[in-house]
Design a protein around this motif. Structure first.
Motif, mmCIF file in Angstrom:
data_model
loop_
_atom_site.group_PDB
_atom_site.id
_atom_site.type_symbol
_atom_site.label_atom_id
_atom_site.label_comp_id
_atom_site.label_asym_id
_atom_site.label_seq_id
_atom_site.Cartn_x
_atom_site.Cartn_y
_atom_site.Cartn_z
ATOM 1 N N GLU A 38 0.792 -1.234 0.000
ATOM 2 C CA GLU A 38 0.000 0.000 0.000
ATOM 3 C C GLU A 38 0.825 1.286 0.000
ATOM 4 O OE1 GLU A 38 -2.473 0.482 3.435
ATOM 5 O OE2 GLU A 38 -0.923 -0.147 4.818
ATOM 6 N N VAL A 50 11.511 4.672 4.370
ATOM 7 C CA VAL A 50 11.793 5.507 5.560
ATOM 8 C C VAL A 50 12.691 4.771 6.568
ATOM 9 C CG1 VAL A 50 9.701 6.937 5.439
ATOM 10 C CG2 VAL A 50 9.601 4.738 6.617
ATOM 11 N N GLY A 51 13.560 3.914 6.058
ATOM 12 C CA GLY A 51 14.391 3.127 6.979
ATOM 13 C C GLY A 51 15.817 3.009 6.488
ATOM 14 N N SER A 88 18.156 6.352 5.423
ATOM 15 C CA SER A 88 19.023 6.731 6.545
ATOM 16 C C SER A 88 20.492 6.598 6.147
ATOM 17 C CB SER A 88 18.712 5.904 7.803
ATOM 18 O OG SER A 88 18.909 4.529 7.567
ATOM 19 N N GLY A 100 -2.321 -1.241 -3.026
ATOM 20 C CA GLY A 100 -3.462 -0.964 -2.165
ATOM 21 C C GLY A 100 -3.321 -1.742 -0.871
ATOM 22 N N GLY A 127 -4.263 -4.685 1.589
ATOM 23 C CA GLY A 127 -4.832 -6.035 1.575
ATOM 24 C C GLY A 127 -5.451 -6.356 2.924
ATOM 25 N N ALA A 141 3.495 -9.960 5.468
ATOM 26 C CA ALA A 141 4.788 -9.280 5.710
ATOM 27 C C ALA A 141 4.497 -7.788 5.846
ATOM 28 C CB ALA A 141 5.745 -9.555 4.561
ATOM 29 N N ASN A 185 10.721 8.123 12.625
ATOM 30 C CA ASN A 185 11.776 7.939 11.624
ATOM 31 C C ASN A 185 11.386 8.592 10.297
ATOM 32 O OD1 ASN A 185 9.871 5.607 11.793
ATOM 33 N ND2 ASN A 185 10.797 5.102 9.833
ATOM 34 N N ILE A 190 18.202 3.798 15.902
ATOM 35 C CA ILE A 190 17.760 4.998 15.175
ATOM 36 C C ILE A 190 18.298 6.251 15.854
ATOM 37 C CG2 ILE A 190 15.749 6.385 14.479
ATOM 38 C CD1 ILE A 190 14.200 3.820 14.067
ATOM 39 N N ARG A 250 9.863 -0.115 17.843
ATOM 40 C CA ARG A 250 8.803 -0.199 16.834
ATOM 41 C C ARG A 250 7.781 -1.255 17.227
ATOM 42 N NH1 ARG A 250 9.760 2.510 12.317
ATOM 43 N NH2 ARG A 250 8.618 1.068 10.960
ATOM 44 N N VAL A 310 6.143 -13.200 8.201
ATOM 45 C CA VAL A 310 7.606 -12.999 8.261
ATOM 46 C C VAL A 310 7.950 -11.545 8.588
ATOM 47 C CG1 VAL A 310 8.015 -14.802 6.505
ATOM 48 C CG2 VAL A 310 7.809 -12.418 5.773
ATOM 49 N N GLY A 311 9.162 -11.332 9.007
ATOM 50 C CA GLY A 311 9.700 -9.971 9.153
ATOM 51 C C GLY A 311 9.328 -9.303 10.465
ATOM 52 N N ALA A 344 16.059 -5.856 8.296
ATOM 53 C CA ALA A 344 15.664 -6.142 6.921
ATOM 54 C C ALA A 344 16.179 -7.506 6.463
ATOM 55 C CB ALA A 344 16.200 -5.047 6.006
ATOM 56 N N TYR A 402 25.133 1.980 11.870
ATOM 57 C CA TYR A 402 25.934 2.671 10.853
ATOM 58 C C TYR A 402 26.388 4.056 11.297
ATOM 59 C CZ TYR A 402 24.480 -1.115 7.788
ATOM 60 O OH TYR A 402 24.277 -2.355 7.229
HETATM 61 P P1 FAD Z 1 8.347 -3.350 6.166
HETATM 62 O O1 FAD Z 1 9.613 -2.968 5.530
HETATM 63 O O2 FAD Z 1 7.791 -2.461 7.205
HETATM 64 O O3 FAD Z 1 7.298 -3.495 4.986
HETATM 65 C C1 FAD Z 1 5.957 -3.729 5.200
HETATM 66 C C2 FAD Z 1 5.200 -3.239 3.986
HETATM 67 O O4 FAD Z 1 3.857 -3.728 4.078
HETATM 68 C C3 FAD Z 1 5.085 -1.722 3.901
HETATM 69 O O5 FAD Z 1 5.348 -1.304 2.590
HETATM 70 C C4 FAD Z 1 3.633 -1.442 4.265
HETATM 71 O O6 FAD Z 1 3.112 -0.293 3.621
HETATM 72 C C5 FAD Z 1 2.969 -2.687 3.726
HETATM 73 N N1 FAD Z 1 1.689 -3.012 4.345
HETATM 74 C C6 FAD Z 1 1.379 -3.073 5.655
HETATM 75 N N2 FAD Z 1 0.112 -3.483 5.821
HETATM 76 C C7 FAD Z 1 -0.398 -3.686 4.588
HETATM 77 C C8 FAD Z 1 -1.635 -4.127 4.115
HETATM 78 N N3 FAD Z 1 -2.613 -4.473 4.936
HETATM 79 N N4 FAD Z 1 -1.807 -4.212 2.773
HETATM 80 C C9 FAD Z 1 -0.799 -3.867 1.916
HETATM 81 N N5 FAD Z 1 0.395 -3.471 2.328
HETATM 82 C C10 FAD Z 1 0.601 -3.381 3.642
HETATM 83 N N6 FAD Z 1 17.179 -2.828 9.165
HETATM 84 C C11 FAD Z 1 18.379 -3.275 8.722
HETATM 85 O O7 FAD Z 1 18.546 -4.488 8.609
HETATM 86 N N7 FAD Z 1 19.385 -2.414 8.415
HETATM 87 C C12 FAD Z 1 19.244 -1.076 8.536
HETATM 88 O O8 FAD Z 1 20.171 -0.330 8.244
HETATM 89 C C13 FAD Z 1 18.010 -0.579 8.994
HETATM 90 N N8 FAD Z 1 17.831 0.744 9.127
HETATM 91 C C14 FAD Z 1 16.619 1.209 9.555
HETATM 92 C C15 FAD Z 1 16.470 2.577 9.728
HETATM 93 C C16 FAD Z 1 15.278 3.080 10.187
HETATM 94 C C17 FAD Z 1 15.117 4.569 10.360
HETATM 95 C C18 FAD Z 1 14.193 2.196 10.456
HETATM 96 C C19 FAD Z 1 12.878 2.719 10.909
HETATM 97 C C20 FAD Z 1 14.340 0.833 10.291
HETATM 98 C C21 FAD Z 1 15.568 0.326 9.850
HETATM 99 N N9 FAD Z 1 15.769 -1.037 9.708
HETATM 100 C C22 FAD Z 1 16.986 -1.508 9.293
HETATM 101 C C23 FAD Z 1 14.702 -2.015 9.991
HETATM 102 C C24 FAD Z 1 14.064 -2.455 8.675
HETATM 103 O O9 FAD Z 1 13.552 -1.322 8.005
HETATM 104 C C25 FAD Z 1 12.935 -3.442 8.967
HETATM 105 O O10 FAD Z 1 13.418 -4.498 9.757
HETATM 106 C C26 FAD Z 1 12.399 -4.013 7.670
HETATM 107 O O11 FAD Z 1 11.904 -2.992 6.845
HETATM 108 C C27 FAD Z 1 11.290 -5.028 7.947
HETATM 109 O O12 FAD Z 1 10.826 -5.538 6.742
HETATM 110 P P2 FAD Z 1 9.335 -6.067 6.596
HETATM 111 O O13 FAD Z 1 9.226 -6.549 5.190
HETATM 112 O O14 FAD Z 1 9.015 -6.988 7.681
HETATM 113 O O15 FAD Z 1 8.399 -4.798 6.809
#
Ligand code: FAD
Ligand code: NAI
Length: 475
Positions: free
Chosen positions: A35, A52-53, A57, A120, A122, A152, A173, A194, A282, A320-321, A330, A361
């Motif tokens: 979305e 935004v991560g 950064s 969009g 889900g 995820a 963030n 952060i 978080r 996951v995640g 990530a 970092y």
């Molecule tokens: P996310 O990346 O949060 O992705 C989830 C996605 O799902 C988003 O796009 C969201 O919009 C979408 N979504 C949610 N609900 C729905 C729905 N119902 N329908 C459709 N879409 C939906 N980690 C590192 O390993 N190294 C780093 O250097 C690092 N730096 C970071 C810096 C900052 C400032 C922050 C905030 C985090 C950082 N992280 C870092 C952590 C990393 O960003 C997260 O661990 C990682 O993004 C998690 O991945 P994810 O796929 O689980 O979730």
């Protein structure tokens, strides 16, 4: 009429988009729903990490590091740089370009791997014939059905109770990565990952930065010796970190933000800043998924309950995640995404939590894998420790960056490496060798006997391994 898929992935962050690509590689018909919107309302897959991560950064850390080098370190190389200025708007625009390149890259990868992308939100809907459908609410309404579903949906910044993010004065963030001018005074709550990364960016650009941390120990999860060394470096840079504080009332107004707190001695204090970044962890994100409708189990933190294989309590539904237990990183999300796709294909996907590296970092960078010295003591494990300072490493001296050390911990009897902890230049890259070594159950002697290029920072890892057996060659 709902569209049929083998696998539906909800969320296009590192966990989701990687799971979708791996599932497609394995021959499944895959949909990925995300979305996130860019400034124009278009799709911006990549999740928190890309938008935004991790990525933005690191872009700002790079820009601010160049600025600091030009101002403070060029002179020692004989370079005169006068009138060095930072154009914050340009720095932010560059960061936005880097983000967009990553968004576009993911859309390209979806096309290449024939993943159907839906822009969009889900959510789960109970299907009339039993089971569930995934409704997508976006520019167009869609209804999808999948044999397997991978959630995820990531995480969101935690706000302080009673102080919501307005992203103007009180920043998550998200706002922290969009500040339009260097604040004169910047406050941060939480000296975690952060807090340190964002605090470093704005300090390098000239802000007076104060970080208020609730815990009495600095970076409690990090090896104590490494955390101490890092703290020394941050103190020297002028990053003010107050430990053991209790944050009280936060007031916002025309003049900025005023934070009342008690310090470690219990004395009432206040901090007035132009902007405040709240970086206190978080929370898993299941907003809008409609988990109640299908009875998806959540734990007390709001994380989706999964077993070791990332299976939820619902048949055919995985998660996951950041939205499940474990480190919010990530690469952890990506590993779980790959493992789940492979399990769906009947393979034996595997994630080894013991060898997930952590990196902060900052400058110096902090990176580690495995157990800390304090954890080994608490676990009653007999170990040997060896460390090597970058001060004694030729490459570090040539780089002009000799802060820190590599520290290796190995089992006292078997010599198997149990943890590697680094504070210093390029720690983020150096840690990879330690991860590989630990995955292959290497001993410190293995690393000590492997030829490392000279002059390189990685020689410090070899020397730390030699130090485990008290036979460093260069120190
Ligand atoms: P996310 O990346 O949060 O992705 C989830 C996605 O799902 C988003 O796009 C969201 O919009 C979408 N979504 C949610 N609900 C729905 C729905 N119902 N329908 C459709 N879409 C939906 N980690 C590192 O390993 N190294 C780093 O250097 C690092 N730096 C970071 C810096 C900052 C400032 C922050 C905030 C985090 C950082 N992280 C870092 C952590 C990393 O960003 C997260 O661990 C990682 O993004 C998690 O991945 P994810 O796929 O689980 O979730
Ligand atoms: P964090 O968990 O790293 O740090 C939060 C800090 O805030 C802790 O030190 C905690 O003690 C403190 N805290 C909590 N409540 C407080 C309060 N009321 N008052 C004062 N201090 C308080 O969380 P952060 O920095 O928000 O980052 C979230 C997560 O994002 C990280 O844990 C990490 O998983 C991920 N991340 C990873 C990065 C990387 O890998 N380089 C970079 C940035 C984030």
């Amino acid at each position: 009429m709902s569209k049929q898929f083998d696998v539906i992935v909800i969320g296009g962050g590192p966990g989701g988009y990687i799971a979708a690509i791996r599932a497609a590689q394995l021959g499944f018909n895959v949909a990925c729903i995300d979305e996130w919107k860019n400034d124009k309302g278009g799709p911006a897959p990549g999740g928190t990490c890309t938008n935004v991560g991790c990525i933005p950064s690191k872009a700002l850390l790079q820009s601010s590091e160049h600025f600091e080098h030009a101002n403070k370190h060029f002179a020692e190389h004989g370079i005169t740089a006068t009138g060095v200025k930072m154009d914050v708007a340009k720095m932010i625009a560059r960061k936005d370009t880097v983000v967009k390149q990553n968004n576009d890259g993911i859309l390209y990868l979806f096309k290449k791997n024939k993943v159907s992308f839906f822009h969009g939100r889900g959510s789960f809907v109970k299907a009339a014939e039993g089971g569930y459908e995934i409704k997508v609410a976006g520019a167009a309404e869609e209804s999808l059905t999948g044999k397997q579903i991978i959630i995820a949906t990531g995480s969101n910044a935690r706000a302080l109770p009673g102080t919501p993010f307005d992203e103007e004065l009180v920043l998550s963030n998200d706002g922290a990565l969009r500040v339009g001018a260097v604040p004169k005074k910047l406050g941060l709550i939480g000296s975690g990952v952060i807090g340190l990364e964002m605090g470093s960016v704005w300090r390098r650009l000239g802000a007076e930065v104060t970080i208020l941390e609730g815990l009495p120990t600095f970076l409690g999860a990090v090896d104590e010796q490494i955390a101490k060394e890092a703290k020394k470096a941050f103190d020297k840079q002028g990053l003010k970190i107050e430990l053991g504080v209790k944050v009280g009332e936060i007031k916002t107004g025309k003049k900025g933000v005023s934070i009342a707190y008690t310090n470690a001695k219990g004395e009432a204090q206040s901090l007035d800043v132009d902007k405040l970044i709240v970086s206190i962890g978080r929370v898993p994100n299941t907003i809008g998924l409609n988990t109640e409708a299908v009875g998806l189990a959540l734990d007390e933190r709001g994380a989706i309950v999964v077993d070791a294989d990332c299976k939820t309590n619902l048949p055919g539904v995985w998660a996951v995640g950041d939205v499940v237990r474990g480190p919010m990183l990530a690469h952890k999300a990506e590993e779980e995404g790959v493992a789940v796709a492979e399990r769906i294909a009947g393979q034996h996907g595997h994630v080894n939590f013991n060898t997930v590296p952590w990196v902060i970092y900052t400058s110096p960078e902090i990176a580690w894998v495995g157990r800390t010295e304090q954890q080994l003591k608490a676990d009653g494990v007999k170990y040997k420790a060896g460390s090597f300072p970058f001060l004694a490493n030729g490459r570090a001296r040539a780089l002009g960056d000799t802060t820190g050390m590599v520290k290796m911990l190995a089992d006292a009897e078997t010599d198997e490496i149990l943890g590697v902890h680094i504070v210093g230049p390029q720690a983020s890259e150096l840690i990879a060798e330690a991860v590989v070594a630990m995955e292959f159950k290497a001993s410190s002697e293995d690393i000590a006997r492997i030829c490392h290029a000279h002059p390189s920072l990685s020689e410090a890892t070899k020397e730390a391994a030699l130090a485990v057996d008290k036979r460093t060659l260069n120190f």
